[in-house]
Motif scaffolding. Structure first.
Motif, PDB file in Angstrom:
ATOM      1  N   GLY A  65       0.766  -1.334  -0.170  1.00  0.00           N
ATOM      2  CA  GLY A  65      -0.171  -0.146  -0.101  1.00  0.00           C
ATOM      3  C   GLY A  65       0.685   1.013   0.006  1.00  0.00           C
ATOM      4  N   MET A  66       2.106   1.181   0.189  1.00  0.00           N
ATOM      5  CA  MET A  66       3.010   2.314   0.296  1.00  0.00           C
ATOM      6  C   MET A  66       3.204   2.593  -1.434  1.00  0.00           C
ATOM      7  SD  MET A  66       5.536   1.760   3.333  1.00  0.00           S
ATOM      8  CE  MET A  66       6.150   3.293   3.317  1.00  0.00           C
ATOM      9  N   TYR A  67       3.844   3.800  -1.553  1.00  0.00           N
ATOM     10  CA  TYR A  67       4.005   4.465  -2.898  1.00  0.00           C
ATOM     11  C   TYR A  67       5.461   4.541  -3.367  1.00  0.00           C
ATOM     12  CZ  TYR A  67      -0.877   4.435  -3.085  1.00  0.00           C
ATOM     13  OH  TYR A  67      -2.454   4.409  -2.958  1.00  0.00           O
ATOM     14  N   LEU A  68       5.984   4.462  -4.464  1.00  0.00           N
ATOM     15  CA  LEU A  68       7.238   4.747  -5.032  1.00  0.00           C
ATOM     16  C   LEU A  68       6.723   5.694  -6.151  1.00  0.00           C
ATOM     17  CD1 LEU A  68       9.411   1.712  -4.760  1.00  0.00           C
ATOM     18  CD2 LEU A  68       9.880   3.741  -3.683  1.00  0.00           C
ATOM     19  N   THR A  69       7.652   7.024  -6.483  1.00  0.00           N
ATOM     20  CA  THR A  69       7.520   7.599  -7.609  1.00  0.00           C
ATOM     21  C   THR A  69       8.731   8.463  -8.016  1.00  0.00           C
ATOM     22  OG1 THR A  69       6.103   9.668  -8.480  1.00  0.00           O
ATOM     23  CG2 THR A  69       6.861   9.598  -6.117  1.00  0.00           C
TER      24      THR A  69
END
Length: 340
Positions: A65-69
């Motif tokens: 559920g965490m994000y990378l960008t």
């Protein structure tokens, strides 16, 4: 009643959010590789760019559920959360590896598609350009960690070493493990890194001690056996058993030779009784056994005997009177004893 349940649920969510946020802050970007030609491969045997996350805490945390960008526009604070999330790549659910243990790592493949696997992200990563990469919490608003990655050559990585980022050569790239392998690292530092709890050191030390003890035991066992043989040889030499044994053997051979001659002579002389020869042989052996021929009493036996050597009358008259026998002796003249 419904209002009470709603209030309790809200309180639990409010309490859980800080706890979740606190756990998420222990996740860090650890290493990034963009141009993969010799590094790790995915489950399909392909070499893709990858990003490594590390859990720096001593408890397990699930990063699903965490994000990378890699889109810097998400730094715009006026941007709404849904719009910001649309420019990010989510770490999917349903993969056990997303639960990162204490001091452990997770490798995520980039420039891919989630359809190829739970650890494949559509996160765009340029090959040989400088870019920015960030890790966001599950709410899409809280920035957890970020770093600007310089342009990297083939198989080089950008890694965190002792809290500082630096470029690592291809032979020092460490996907999935600690980043503490450096060119200047000494053997002692490497041993400490690979054996932080000292188990290998303890096993090695005990092995050396037992090997030394075994070597000493073998040495002293052999040495003691040699010394025992030497002492036994000295006792044998001091007792001088060789000469008597040799003499006995020679005497036995001599008796055997004589016995053989006697027996042969007896066989040749058929008229002589064999019992006589056997008796002679038995007496010879008995004499040798008792050493009779070597035993002397030391007593001289004297037996008187007349020799007339001191008979003056006889000596004086036997020359003038032929009628007087030469062995005539005066009764008063003592006779000389004769040795018997």
């Amino acid at each position: 009643m419904n209002k009470l349940k709603l209030l309790l649920t809200s309180m639990m969510m409010v309490t859980a959010l800080p706890m979740f946020s606190q756990g998420a802050k222990n996740i860090r970007l650890n290493e990034v590789l963009t141009n993969n030609e010799a590094s790790i491969v995915d489950e399909f045997g392909r070499r893709e760019a990858w990003v490594e996350l590390e859990n720096v805490s001593f408890s397990t945390f699930n990063v699903r559920g965490m994000y990378l960008t890699t889109d810097r526009s998400v730094l715009n604070k006026s941007m709404s959360a849904p719009e910001r999330i649309s420019r990010m790549s989510i770490i999917p659910n349903g993969e056990p590896k997303t639960s990162i243990g204490a001091r452990q790592h997770l490798l995520l493949f980039c420039n891919s598609t989630p359809a190829e696997g739970k650890l494949h992200l559509s996160l765009p990563v340029p090959l040989s350009e400088t870019f920015w990469i960030a890790l966001y919490n599950g709410n899409g608003v809280e920035l957890i960690d970020s770093v600007t990655v310089p342009a990297l050559a083939m198989n080089q990585s950008f890694a965190r070493l002792h809290g500082k980022w630096s470029i690592k050569d291809a032979e020092h790239v460490t996907p999935g493990i600690e980043n503490y392998i450096e060119t200047s690292e000494t053997k002692v530092e490497k041993f400490k890194r690979e054996d932080p709890h000292g188990f290998a050191m303890a096993i090695m030390a005990m092995g050396i001690v037992f090997a030394c003890l075994a070597t000493l035991w073998i040495f002293f066992t052999i040495f003691g056996s040699i010394m025992n043989h030497i002492e036994t040889a000295k006792k044998v030499v001091n007792q001088q058993p060789i000469k008597p044994i040799t003499k006995t053997v020679e005497k036995t051979i001599e008796i055997g030779h004589k016995t053989s001659n006697v027996l042969q002579e007896g066989f040749d002389k058929r008229g002589i009784d064999m019992e006589v020869y056997m008796a002679v042989i038995g007496m010879a052996l008995r004499q040798y056994e008792d050493d009779v021929h070597d035993v002397e009493s030391g007593v001289i036996t004297i037996k008187p005997k007349d020799t007339d050597w001191d008979d003056e009358y006889a000596q004086m008259t036997h020359l003038h009177d032929p009628f007087i026998p030469s062995n005539h002796q005066s009764p008063n003249i003592p006779r000389t004893p004769e040795l018997f």
